[in-house]
Design an enzyme around this catalytic site. Structure first.
Site, PDB file in Angstrom:
ATOM      1  N   THR A  33       0.835  -1.200   0.000  1.00 45.28           N
ATOM      2  CA  THR A  33       0.000   0.000   0.000  1.00 45.28           C
ATOM      3  C   THR A  33       0.871   1.250   0.000  1.00 45.28           C
ATOM      4  O   THR A  33       0.576   2.232  -0.691  1.00 45.28           O
ATOM      5  CB  THR A  33      -0.933   0.002   1.225  1.00 45.28           C
ATOM      6  OG1 THR A  33      -1.721  -1.186   1.217  1.00 45.28           O
ATOM      7  CG2 THR A  33      -1.845   1.216   1.209  1.00 45.28           C
ATOM      8  N   ARG A 600      -1.365 -13.441   8.343  1.00 43.70           N
ATOM      9  CA  ARG A 600      -2.097 -12.376   9.054  1.00 43.70           C
ATOM     10  C   ARG A 600      -1.471 -12.125  10.424  1.00 43.70           C
ATOM     11  O   ARG A 600      -1.766 -11.127  11.077  1.00 43.70           O
ATOM     12  CB  ARG A 600      -3.563 -12.764   9.286  1.00 43.70           C
ATOM     13  CG  ARG A 600      -4.448 -13.018   8.066  1.00 43.70           C
ATOM     14  CD  ARG A 600      -4.347 -11.945   7.028  1.00 43.70           C
ATOM     15  NE  ARG A 600      -3.315 -12.282   6.053  1.00 43.70           N
ATOM     16  CZ  ARG A 600      -2.754 -11.395   5.226  1.00 43.70           C
ATOM     17  NH1 ARG A 600      -3.099 -10.129   5.287  1.00 43.70           N
ATOM     18  NH2 ARG A 600      -1.831 -11.761   4.363  1.00 43.70           N
TER      19      ARG A 600
END
Length: 744
Positions: A33, A600
């Site tokens: 990102t 995760r």
């Protein structure tokens, strides 16, 4: 390069790479990102106007975050960027072009049908076509969605149909699409497919957009489907400045139409493309990354990379084999409680599983312990009945042809408009009246309605007209108007106190949501707010800051991270899912799903499985997921001596002894060569017979050797078993197996 973004060498190389098509293989936690956002900022620094930069994200939250980060660099100009989801961008283009002639049947005020609306419409279509019961609504809708994602029109589907079943599906697809158009509605798939069709039919429109966007950026490129791929190809066709970021090892949405070939074949689709890699992970400990790398290395369809980090190795991963799903939930809850005792928070943790049904035992245990939790992927706020009721009024104000919205709210609250009036309205619609509100007005004009029905029709039509007249006002004022004029709040107040309070709080929260939209997007209007509510994803709805453990499927965990991740139900048939065991491609996707689950985690991973899991047709014994065994032994602490389940009633000597670290965690055959039937005491867990008892048993085949039964089906001479022999999954007729598959 602007110093607002701190980048490592690989990230900087990606951000500063020269113009042209670029694919960045960005491993989990590698800062994709940041790179995507910095690339946008760099394009602006080099002279591109903000409205000439288009960035596709996969959630509204990601789009918001990107716009905010860029805003820190370029200020208010960030608001002019085209940053949004594929669906949101599709809505923006379609609404613009519909006002300029656009596509036939697509109007600027089209309604977006969600899953419930689609099912309601398709149910009507299937009834009208008198489809047999063998045509299940969910399967038909999935076939239609597949066709749309593949850009196959109803006419093309009809021409390609071979069997009678396929022809009926194509016919249903055509009627469904015609009804959508007649009602001024589009479903989610149309929001992308119709843009591609628009570009195909109107080359001058495509030329305008392709020349406009000097830079096209795509996040989560591995999850694009064919329609999204064609849209990207079209928009990047002039300037060829495509910057795609993705990770083939995290491609897990094949069931939604995602095509991993889009990323694997990137260089063929965009000749001259550069492929760069981001492999430094900033999220997880060394041991977690080593485990994830070892597991995913078993896949063949990948471009390849190895994640690494500067963090310490951290604790080893843990695997616990519980006796059953209740014991599994108990052990998970104890782990969460221990973390809280050590000073952690519940919100530090997430429990991931393969199917939503697995949450039941977890919920029960957490409730009994008074531990707060949130289920991601349950009934979302905008799907709650009272919220959808209020939204139906507003949808009808924007689009009077929206029949799903009309029938939802026309007699809610009750206003004397019963079945007889509905039949008359439907006859008017069949006769050619353009939309249901006009049909109701015609019925009212006939002058023969009973007094209560006449008063109800006048009140309803008056409210819709007022909403249409005031549609340019802030959305929260219109929500308030609906609640006051419709007597909806009065209807809620007649419910039992607890239910009334909850449902009233929901509609009041809807007004708050509308107010927040109106203050942040004053130019947006009612139609824009309705579109935003329709396009929200589960990730967009998460409540920040609440101290609760999240329960969610591994699919829904994409894009999230937690200090502690617990992956439950690691058994053959669950993860990997039973439907994948005979397809190499699907099995690789299941392995990618497990890889996503592992990555995760920031600090700790707990893996769990149940030796026996109760089902509606009895208890099933299984074997530990192959994915657990793909983790190197030096990275994993294993606890594989489950206690006897309290419900079993079986003798301890007959309980299957699970091998510690053996191939597949397969059960060794107990004395006598039989695994006892443990589903005895109590009608809730009564076994359905021999088939239910064969799963988990060790068998022998003359060619394949020793294996373990994964599933069983059929009877008599057609009795067939799905068996795992080492790493192979094979279907074998029962007569060719020995050792514990007798149907006694």
């Amino acid at each position: 390069m602007n110093t607002t973004f701190t980048l490592n060498d690989a990230q900087r190389a990606a951000v500063e790479h020269p113009a042209g098509p670029v694919l960045v293989i960005a491993g989990a936690g590698s800062g994709k990102t940041r790179v995507l956002t910095a690339r946008v900022a760099r394009a602006l620094e080099l002279g591109s106007a903000p409205d000439r930069v288009l960035a596709f994200t996969f959630t509204n939250r990601a789009a918001r975050e990107m716009r905010e980060r860029i805003g820190g660099t370029v200020g208010d100009d960030a608001a002019r960027l085209w940053v949004g989801t594929f669906h949101g961008t599709g809505v923006r283009i379609l609404r613009r072009e519909a006002g300029r002639g656009g596509l036939p049947g697509v109007t600027p005020d089209f309604t977006i049908y969600d899953r419930e609306d689609q099912e309601s419409l398709l149910r009507e279509v299937m009834a009208a076509l008198q489809l047999p019961e063998a045509f299940r609504l969910g399967e038909v809708l999935a076939r239609i969605s597949d066709a749309k994602n593949a850009l196959v029109s109803p006419a093309e589907a009809e021409r390609a149909a071979v069997s009678p079943w396929e022809r009926r599906i194509a016919e249903t697809y055509g009627r469904y699409q015609a009804e959508l158009s007649r009602r001024g509605a589009l479903d989610f798939d149309d929001l992308i497919g119709e843009v591609v069709t628009l570009f195909r039919q109107r080359p001058e429109v495509l030329e305008r957009y392709a020349r406009k966007f000097e830079h096209v950026l795509v996040d989560e490129y591995q999850d694009t489907n064919h329609a999204q791929f064609r849209l990207v190809v079209a928009l990047a066709g002039v300037h060829r400045n495509l910057f795609a970021v993705g990770d083939e090892d995290q491609s897990i949405y094949r069931f939604r139409g995602a095509d991993i070939g889009n990323i694997l074949d990137f260089e063929n689709s965009f000749p001259g493309a550069a492929v760069l890699r981001l492999e430094q992970n900033y999220r997880s400990t060394g041991n977690i990354l080593k485990a994830a790398n070892a597991v995913i290395a078993n896949n063949r369809d990948r471009k390849g990379k190895t994640l690494w980090c500067d963090r310490e190795d951290g604790p080893r991963l843990r695997f616990v084999l519980a006796s059953d799903e209740v014991d599994e939930a108990r052990r998970i809850a104890s782990t969460l409680a221990d973390r809280v005792r050590r000073g952690g928070a519940l919100s530090d943790s997430a429990v991931l599983y393969r199917t939503n049904a697995q949450s039941r035992a977890l919920e029960t245990e957490l409730r009994q312990r008074g531990m707060r939790y949130e289920i991601v992927g349950g009934v979302s706020f905008y799907q709650r009945r009272e919220v959808k009721d209020v939204l139906a009024y507003l949808r009808l104000a924007v689009n009077p042809a929206d029949q799903v919205a009309f029938w939802r709210c026309w007699n809610t609250p009750r206003r004397g408009l019963g079945d007889a009036v509905r039949a008359r309205v439907e006859r008017r619609l069949s006769a050619g009246t353009p939309h249901p509100t006009a049909a109701l007005r015609e019925v009212l004009g006939e002058g023969d309605l009973a007094r209560p029905a006449r008063a109800g029709a006048e009140d309803f039509l008056g409210l819709i007209e007022e909403l249409r007249a005031r549609a340019a006002e802030p959305a929260d004022l219109l929500v308030g108007l609906v609640l006051r004029r419709s007597a909806y709040l009065a209807m809620l107040d007649e419910l039992p106190p607890g239910e009334a309070a909850d449902r009233r709080a929901n509609v009041e929260e809807l007004a708050v949501s509308a107010g927040q939209f109106a203050s942040s997007r004053p130019e947006g209007g009612l139609a824009a707010w309705l579109a935003e509510t329709a396009l929200l994803t589960d990730a967009d709805r998460l409540v920040e800051g609440a101290d609760r453990v999240l329960l969610l499927t591994a699919h829904n965990a994409k894009g999230l991270e937690f200090p502690l991740v617990i992956v439950a139900g690691l058994e053959e048939g669950l993860m990997p899912h039973g439907s994948s065991l005979e397809s190499p491609a699907e099995l690789e996707e299941e392995r990618r799903l497990f890889y996503v689950a592992l990555t995760r985690a920031r600090d700790e991973v707990l893996l769990t499985a149940a030796a026996y899991r109760r089902r509606f047709d009895g208890a099933r014994g299984g074997q530990v997921s192959r994915f657990v065994d793909e983790i190197p032994a030096e990275l994993l602490d294993r606890e594989e001596e489950p206690a006897l389940p309290a419900w079993s009633g079986a003798a301890v000597g007959n309980w299957p002894a699970w091998s510690a670290g053996g191939p597949g965690g397969a059960p060794r055959r107990p004395p006598g060569g039989r695994v006892a039937d443990t589903a005895r005491s109590g009608p809730a867990y009564r076994t359905s017979g021999a088939l239910a008892r064969t799963v988990g048993r060790e068998v022998f085949h003359d060619s394949f050797g020793r294996g373990v039964v994964v599933a069983a089906e059929g009877e008599g001479a057609d009795l067939k078993f799905t068996v795992r022999f080492g790493t192979r999954i094979v279907k074998v007729l029962g007569r060719f197996l020995t050792g514990g598959t007798d149907a006694d």
